[in-house]
Design a protein around this motif. Structure first.
Motif, mmCIF file in Angstrom:
data_model
loop_
_atom_site.group_PDB
_atom_site.id
_atom_site.type_symbol
_atom_site.label_atom_id
_atom_site.label_comp_id
_atom_site.label_asym_id
_atom_site.label_seq_id
_atom_site.Cartn_x
_atom_site.Cartn_y
_atom_site.Cartn_z
ATOM 1 N N ALA A 14 -10.231 18.708 16.034
ATOM 2 C CA ALA A 14 -9.206 18.709 17.084
ATOM 3 C C ALA A 14 -9.465 19.801 18.117
ATOM 4 O O ALA A 14 -9.319 19.576 19.326
ATOM 5 C CB ALA A 14 -7.821 18.884 16.465
ATOM 6 N N ILE A 15 -9.869 20.974 17.663
ATOM 7 C CA ILE A 15 -10.184 22.060 18.597
ATOM 8 C C ILE A 15 -11.379 21.688 19.462
ATOM 9 O O ILE A 15 -11.390 21.917 20.677
ATOM 10 C CB ILE A 15 -10.431 23.371 17.833
ATOM 11 N N GLY A 16 -12.395 21.093 18.855
ATOM 12 C CA GLY A 16 -13.570 20.673 19.615
ATOM 13 C C GLY A 16 -13.248 19.612 20.645
ATOM 14 O O GLY A 16 -13.718 19.677 21.789
ATOM 15 N N LEU A 17 -12.440 18.619 20.258
ATOM 16 C CA LEU A 17 -12.047 17.577 21.216
ATOM 17 C C LEU A 17 -11.203 18.141 22.350
ATOM 18 O O LEU A 17 -11.353 17.735 23.502
ATOM 19 C CB LEU A 17 -11.284 16.458 20.507
ATOM 20 N N SER A 18 -10.326 19.080 22.038
ATOM 21 C CA SER A 18 -9.501 19.646 23.110
ATOM 22 C C SER A 18 -10.342 20.492 24.066
ATOM 23 O O SER A 18 -10.113 20.466 25.277
ATOM 24 C CB SER A 18 -8.349 20.457 22.530
ATOM 25 N N CYS A 19 -11.326 21.221 23.552
ATOM 26 C CA CYS A 19 -12.209 21.992 24.438
ATOM 27 C C CYS A 19 -13.055 21.064 25.297
ATOM 28 O O CYS A 19 -13.262 21.327 26.491
ATOM 29 C CB CYS A 19 -13.110 22.916 23.615
ATOM 30 N N LEU A 20 -13.558 19.996 24.714
ATOM 31 C CA LEU A 20 -14.334 19.016 25.467
ATOM 32 C C LEU A 20 -13.482 18.367 26.548
ATOM 33 O O LEU A 20 -13.926 18.192 27.687
ATOM 34 C CB LEU A 20 -14.883 17.949 24.517
ATOM 35 N N MET A 22 -10.762 19.659 27.953
ATOM 36 C CA MET A 22 -10.397 20.652 28.967
ATOM 37 C C MET A 22 -11.522 20.814 29.985
ATOM 38 O O MET A 22 -11.271 20.829 31.189
ATOM 39 C CB MET A 22 -10.098 21.990 28.293
ATOM 40 N N SER A 23 -12.751 20.906 29.523
ATOM 41 C CA SER A 23 -13.856 21.085 30.465
ATOM 42 C C SER A 23 -14.085 19.825 31.292
ATOM 43 O O SER A 23 -14.433 19.915 32.474
ATOM 44 C CB SER A 23 -15.128 21.466 29.723
ATOM 45 N N ALA A 24 -13.878 18.658 30.707
ATOM 46 C CA ALA A 24 -14.060 17.412 31.456
ATOM 47 C C ALA A 24 -12.945 17.196 32.474
ATOM 48 O O ALA A 24 -13.193 16.719 33.588
ATOM 49 C CB ALA A 24 -14.121 16.228 30.508
ATOM 50 N N SER A 25 -11.720 17.554 32.133
ATOM 51 C CA SER A 25 -10.616 17.323 33.065
ATOM 52 C C SER A 25 -10.633 18.313 34.221
ATOM 53 O O SER A 25 -10.141 18.013 35.307
ATOM 54 C CB SER A 25 -9.275 17.381 32.336
ATOM 55 N N TRP A 26 -11.197 19.492 34.041
ATOM 56 C CA TRP A 26 -11.273 20.462 35.133
ATOM 57 C C TRP A 26 -12.260 20.041 36.202
ATOM 58 O O TRP A 26 -12.206 20.531 37.326
ATOM 59 C CB TRP A 26 -11.637 21.830 34.610
ATOM 60 N N LEU A 27 -13.168 19.127 35.872
ATOM 61 C CA LEU A 27 -14.098 18.622 36.883
ATOM 62 C C LEU A 27 -13.371 17.774 37.927
ATOM 63 O O LEU A 27 -13.783 17.716 39.075
ATOM 64 C CB LEU A 27 -15.194 17.781 36.230
ATOM 65 N N PHE A 28 -12.308 17.094 37.511
ATOM 66 C CA PHE A 28 -11.620 16.161 38.402
ATOM 67 C C PHE A 28 -10.447 16.808 39.122
ATOM 68 O O PHE A 28 -10.430 16.922 40.328
ATOM 69 C CB PHE A 28 -11.160 14.934 37.623
ATOM 70 N N ASN A 29 -9.448 17.219 38.367
ATOM 71 C CA ASN A 29 -8.251 17.793 38.967
ATOM 72 C C ASN A 29 -7.655 18.800 37.987
ATOM 73 O O ASN A 29 -7.272 18.441 36.887
ATOM 74 C CB ASN A 29 -7.236 16.687 39.288
ATOM 75 N N GLN A 30 -7.550 20.021 38.384
ATOM 76 C CA GLN A 30 -7.123 21.080 37.477
ATOM 77 C C GLN A 30 -5.609 21.188 37.341
ATOM 78 O O GLN A 30 -5.125 21.900 36.481
ATOM 79 C CB GLN A 30 -7.658 22.423 37.964
ATOM 80 N N ASP A 31 -4.875 20.501 38.170
ATOM 81 C CA ASP A 31 -3.444 20.776 38.243
ATOM 82 C C ASP A 31 -2.565 19.847 37.412
ATOM 83 O O ASP A 31 -1.404 20.154 37.213
ATOM 84 C CB ASP A 31 -2.984 20.702 39.703
ATOM 85 N N THR A 32 -3.084 18.718 36.949
ATOM 86 C CA THR A 32 -2.192 17.761 36.323
ATOM 87 C C THR A 32 -2.448 17.635 34.830
ATOM 88 O O THR A 32 -3.580 17.650 34.365
ATOM 89 C CB THR A 32 -2.344 16.372 36.962
ATOM 90 N N LEU A 33 -1.371 17.515 34.099
ATOM 91 C CA LEU A 33 -1.444 17.258 32.670
ATOM 92 C C LEU A 33 -1.855 15.807 32.427
ATOM 93 O O LEU A 33 -2.499 15.503 31.426
ATOM 94 C CB LEU A 33 -0.090 17.552 32.018
ATOM 95 N N LYS A 34 -1.511 14.923 33.356
ATOM 96 C CA LYS A 34 -1.863 13.513 33.223
ATOM 97 C C LYS A 34 -3.378 13.325 33.191
ATOM 98 O O LYS A 34 -3.898 12.545 32.389
ATOM 99 C CB LYS A 34 -1.266 12.693 34.363
ATOM 100 N N GLU A 35 -4.088 14.049 34.009
ATOM 101 C CA GLU A 35 -5.559 13.963 34.016
ATOM 102 C C GLU A 35 -6.133 14.428 32.684
ATOM 103 O O GLU A 35 -7.067 13.829 32.154
ATOM 104 C CB GLU A 35 -6.124 14.802 35.162
ATOM 105 N N PHE A 40 -8.502 12.924 27.568
ATOM 106 C CA PHE A 40 -8.429 13.056 26.108
ATOM 107 C C PHE A 40 -8.403 11.687 25.443
ATOM 108 O O PHE A 40 -9.073 11.461 24.435
ATOM 109 C CB PHE A 40 -7.197 13.868 25.717
ATOM 110 N N LEU A 41 -7.655 10.752 26.000
ATOM 111 C CA LEU A 41 -7.583 9.405 25.447
ATOM 112 C C LEU A 41 -8.943 8.716 25.515
ATOM 113 O O LEU A 41 -9.386 8.093 24.544
ATOM 114 C CB LEU A 41 -6.539 8.579 26.197
ATOM 115 N N VAL A 42 -9.631 8.841 26.633
ATOM 116 C CA VAL A 42 -10.949 8.217 26.783
ATOM 117 C C VAL A 42 -11.944 8.825 25.797
ATOM 118 O O VAL A 42 -12.711 8.100 25.147
ATOM 119 C CB VAL A 42 -11.447 8.362 28.241
ATOM 120 N N ILE A 43 -11.929 10.137 25.648
ATOM 121 C CA ILE A 43 -12.850 10.786 24.714
ATOM 122 C C ILE A 43 -12.541 10.374 23.279
ATOM 123 O O ILE A 43 -13.457 10.096 22.491
ATOM 124 C CB ILE A 43 -12.786 12.319 24.878
#
Length: 64
Positions: A14-20, A22-35, A40-43
């Motif tokens: 779970a920690i590994g998936l959340s870190c993965l 977090m780094s993937a979502s910051w590439l797109f948009n850093q401001d939204t929890l939806k992103e 996370f769902l796709v991964i």
């Protein structure tokens, strides 16, 4: 494996998936929890579908 071993293994995954995620979502948009949740769902789907299919094949061959 004992119960505590499973807890440690699941928490590390779970920690590994959340870190993965977090780094993937910051590439797109850093401001939204939806992103973050969408990524996370796709991964989880990309990780879960092959694991499920592998487990299903293992179960089928083990049963025969």
């Amino acid at each position: 494996m004992k119960g505590i071993d499973w807890v440690v293994a699941v928490s590390l995954v779970a920690i590994g998936l959340s870190c993965l995620t977090m780094s993937a979502s910051w590439l797109f948009n850093q401001d939204t929890l939806k992103e973050y949740l969408d990524t996370f769902l796709v991964i989880c789907l990309f990780a879960g579908i092959p694991a499920f299919l592998g487990g299903l094949l293992y179960w089928i061959f083990k049963r025969k």
